[in-house]
Scaffold this motif. Structure first.
Motif, short mmCIF file in Angstrom:
data_model
loop_
_atom_site.label_atom_id
_atom_site.label_comp_id
_atom_site.label_asym_id
_atom_site.label_seq_id
_atom_site.Cartn_x
_atom_site.Cartn_y
_atom_site.Cartn_z
N GLN A 280 0.83 -1.21 0.00
CA GLN A 280 0.00 0.00 0.00
C GLN A 280 0.86 1.26 0.00
O GLN A 280 0.64 2.20 -0.78
CB GLN A 280 -0.91 0.01 1.24
N THR A 283 2.70 1.64 -3.32
CA THR A 283 1.75 2.03 -4.37
C THR A 283 1.46 3.52 -4.27
O THR A 283 1.45 4.24 -5.29
CB THR A 283 0.45 1.22 -4.23
N ILE A 300 0.66 -2.56 -8.66
CA ILE A 300 -0.78 -2.84 -8.57
C ILE A 300 -1.08 -4.25 -9.08
O ILE A 300 -1.85 -5.00 -8.47
CB ILE A 300 -1.58 -1.76 -9.33
N THR A 303 0.13 -6.72 -6.41
CA THR A 303 -0.72 -6.70 -5.22
C THR A 303 -2.02 -7.44 -5.46
O THR A 303 -2.49 -8.20 -4.61
CB THR A 303 -1.01 -5.24 -4.81
N LEU A 314 -5.89 -1.96 -2.25
CA LEU A 314 -5.58 -0.90 -3.22
C LEU A 314 -6.70 0.14 -3.28
O LEU A 314 -6.43 1.34 -3.36
CB LEU A 314 -5.35 -1.51 -4.60
#
Length: 349
Positions: A280, A283, A300, A303, A314
């Motif tokens: 997180q 990102t 992304i 994840t 996300l």
């Protein structure tokens, strides 16, 4: 960039460092060896029911007393160590006393009933630690010296050494045999000569073992009781030194981050996944950074594929950024998610 990412960590602390320390589940295990029911206290990792991963197991003697201090220490070290299944075992008094090298009823109970129960009922990885404090610390040392089924590592905190039993057993052991045993960590607090002297003698006798096989630490600022926290913190941090990737690894790109956790998996023998909180933060880092679209896409995608909760995590970071002054970055994450998961209900809504 270094200043930015650390300030952003503080910004995200409301959700990424949220702590929900929960008391363990109490289970009564009927023991044929002991002829009675015995309490076990089981604490599963937070994401245990959301994933299919297997987890290492930390067995804690004196579970009725030492479970809470163990769980609080683990909670504070969340990013620095793997997720554990923690098993507190009710134990006390004479049942933990050694019997001249013989397998005691409690040792048999531990090896054949407790470990079997945990293996049969939970997703366990092939890495286990046995931990004990005071007279249960002496039990750990006696078990380490015995031929009972082994654990991957042993922690003995302020073990009761004043009767010289452990010293005598170590003196009778060949150094070649000790070198074959699993790694051991011993600690001691600010205690009297009846504990300090045998501790010093024991560490000298074990000094021929390599540092990776034997570690010891003194905590002169702690009492016999308060050393539980310091000792567990030291033992876990030294055992899993380097578990958390450095700043340089975190910001070197996805390939470097994946390699770090692949190396940990190979070293310890169980799957080490990149923490969802780390993904997180990174990102968000790449969403706010300029000219980082390619790396953002990689993070992304990774994840989403790593775990079933990835996409929700996300969306969470996207919403958080959008609501806290980073609307453009939040929308950027949302767009990439929906390009990669077009069938998601939120994307199609």
């Amino acid at each position: 960039m270094r200043v930015f990412i650390f300030s952003f960590v503080l910004l995200c602390s409301q959700f990424s460092f949220a702590s929900d320390l929960i008391l363990a589940e109490e289970i009564k295990l009927k023991s044929g060896t002991l002829g009675e029911e015995r309490n076990l206290f089981i604490k599963l990792p937070k994401k245990y029911h959301d994933e299919d991963n297997s987890y290492p197991v930390l067995y804690v003697l004196h579970g009725q007393w030492d479970m809470l201090s163990t769980l609080s220490t683990i909670d504070l070290l969340e990013d620095q160590i793997p997720n554990f299944i923690v098993v507190g075992i009710e134990s006390r008094g004479k049942e933990l006393t050694p019997e001249n090298g013989k397998t005691t009823p409690f040792a048999e109970f531990l090896a054949t009933e407790v470990v079997s129960f945990v293996n049969d009922n939970y997703r366990v990885a092939p890495y286990t630690i046995l931990s004990g404090h005071s007279n249960s610390g002496r039990f750990v040392l006696d078990y380490w010296l015995s031929n009972n089924p082994g654990f991957s590592k042993y922690f003995a905190f302020s073990p009761s050494l004043d009767d010289n039993y452990i010293l005598d057993m170590v003196s009778k052991s060949k150094i070649e045999d000790l070198k074959k045993k699993a790694p051991l960590t011993i600690t001691i607090a600010n205690e009297g000569e009846h504990m300090q002297n045998p501790f010093t003698e024991l560490t000298q006798k074990l000094s021929n073992l390599s540092k990776s096989s034997f570690e010891f630490q003194k905590f002169p600022e702690q009492s016999h009781r308060t050393t539980k926290h310091s000792s567990m913190q030291y033992a876990l941090q030294s055992t899993f030194a380097g578990w958390e990737p450095t700043y340089e690894v975190k910001t070197s790109g996805l390939n470097g981050l994946k390699k770090h956790y692949t190396d940990l998996s190979e070293k310890f023998g169980f799957k080490a996944s990149v923490p969802i909180e780390t993904l997180q933060k990174l990102t968000a880092h790449y969403a706010i950074s300029e000219n980082a679209t390619e790396e953002l896409n990689k993070y992304i995608a990774f994840t989403i594929n790593q775990s079933s909760e990835g996409i929700d995590a996300l969306f969470e970071i996207s919403d958080y950024l959008s609501s806290n002054g980073y609307k453009e970055a939040g929308e950027k994450i949302l767009n990439v998610i929906c390009n990669q998961a077009k069938n998601n209900q939120r994307c199609s809504g």
